[in-house]
Write an enzyme that holds these catalytic residues in place. Structure first.
Site, mmCIF file in Angstrom:
data_model
loop_
_atom_site.group_PDB
_atom_site.id
_atom_site.type_symbol
_atom_site.label_atom_id
_atom_site.label_comp_id
_atom_site.label_asym_id
_atom_site.label_seq_id
_atom_site.Cartn_x
_atom_site.Cartn_y
_atom_site.Cartn_z
ATOM 1 C CD GLU A 189 -3.346 -0.698 1.616
ATOM 2 O OE1 GLU A 189 -3.464 0.346 2.264
ATOM 3 O OE2 GLU A 189 -4.310 -1.416 1.291
ATOM 4 C CG HIS A 194 -2.885 3.646 3.164
ATOM 5 N ND1 HIS A 194 -3.369 2.537 3.826
ATOM 6 C CD2 HIS A 194 -2.727 4.614 4.097
ATOM 7 C CE1 HIS A 194 -3.486 2.819 5.109
ATOM 8 N NE2 HIS A 194 -3.102 4.072 5.296
ATOM 9 C CE LYS A 219 -5.209 5.386 7.788
ATOM 10 N NZ LYS A 219 -3.903 4.932 8.307
#
Length: 250
Positions: free
Chosen positions: A87, A144, A171
């Site tokens: 990520e 991410h 997230k």
């Protein structure tokens, strides 16, 4: 407003956005020094960046680090994170090693939340979420995107995919290339906030351009922001003390 998640004495999704301080020290001695600084700093919980720890694969070293966190910050929720090259520009780990390390952490009884990388694939994510829940640990499933900010509906779908995989908290971090990228991230975050069936979310636009996203959670619904005490762990991270002042003012 979406569901709240209680972890020790804090509730993510109620009141002000919470401040999390990342811990990136490479060994136990430097970790002890940093924790003395953190105790006196504005924060609600800490993130243990295990990927920054030397001898990451040594169970004794890892257990000692987690025990140290409990001794120094007994009331703070602990978020365990292994950020890898899948990520971000961090360490390279096979999925087998990644799973082993995450399972050791949730079975240790020494953490309260664990970060699980979405890009490891849904089958592994769901296995690790199940292991976390069986141990009473909350799962933060994360994505991410270090180079782009997708369209709003793509970001919302990504957050919902994480929720469907069992995330207690989803997230999403993106890299903005212009101001409208930041606005789209805020829009996606607000969309999740307005969904009564959505889990709490943590979102941020990385780098200097995205600083606004790190302080706007009270408006958009991002329930947590990362603030530095000393070294930062991500591009665009703000000092925890400054975050507290801004969040209190807002």
């Amino acid at each position: 407003m979406n569901k709240a998640v209680k972890v020790k004495q804090i509730v993510l999704g109620e009141g002000k956005p919470k401040i999390c301080v990342p811990l990136t020290e490479p060994d136990i001695a430097s970790l002890r020094v940093k924790l003395k600084e953190v105790r006196a700093a504005a924060h609600d919980l800490v993130e243990f960046r295990a990927d920054r720890l030397r001898l990451l694969n040594d169970p004794e070293i890892m257990n000692q680090a987690l025990q140290t966190l409990h001794e120094e910050l007994p009331d703070d929720p602990i978020l365990f994170t292994i950020r890898t090259s899948v990520e971000m520009d961090e360490i390279e780990l096979t999925s087998e090693v990644y799973e082993t390390l995450c399972r050791r952490a949730v079975e240790s009884g020494l953490i309260d939340l664990i970060d699980i990388e979405l890009s490891r694939g849904l089958p592994l994510v769901e296995k690790l979420v199940g292991a976390a829940h069986a141990a009473g640990v909350k799962a933060v499933v994360s994505c991410h995107l270090r180079d782009v900010t997708p369209e709003t509906d793509v970001m919302v779908n990504c957050l919902r995919t994480m929720q469907s995989a069992g995330a207690d908290i989803a997230k999403l971090a993106v890299m903005p290339r212009c101001e409208r990228d930041v606005l789209r991230l805020l829009d996606a975050t607000l969309t999740m906030k307005e969904d009564p069936d959505a889990c709490p979310v943590i979102t941020m636009a990385m780098g200097p351009l995205g600083a606004l996203s790190r302080i706007s959670g009270a408006l958009t619904g991002s329930v947590l922001t990362f603030g530095a005490v000393g070294n930062t762990s991500a591009p665009g991270q703000l000092p925890a003390a400054a975050l507290k002042k801004i969040i209190d003012l807002l």
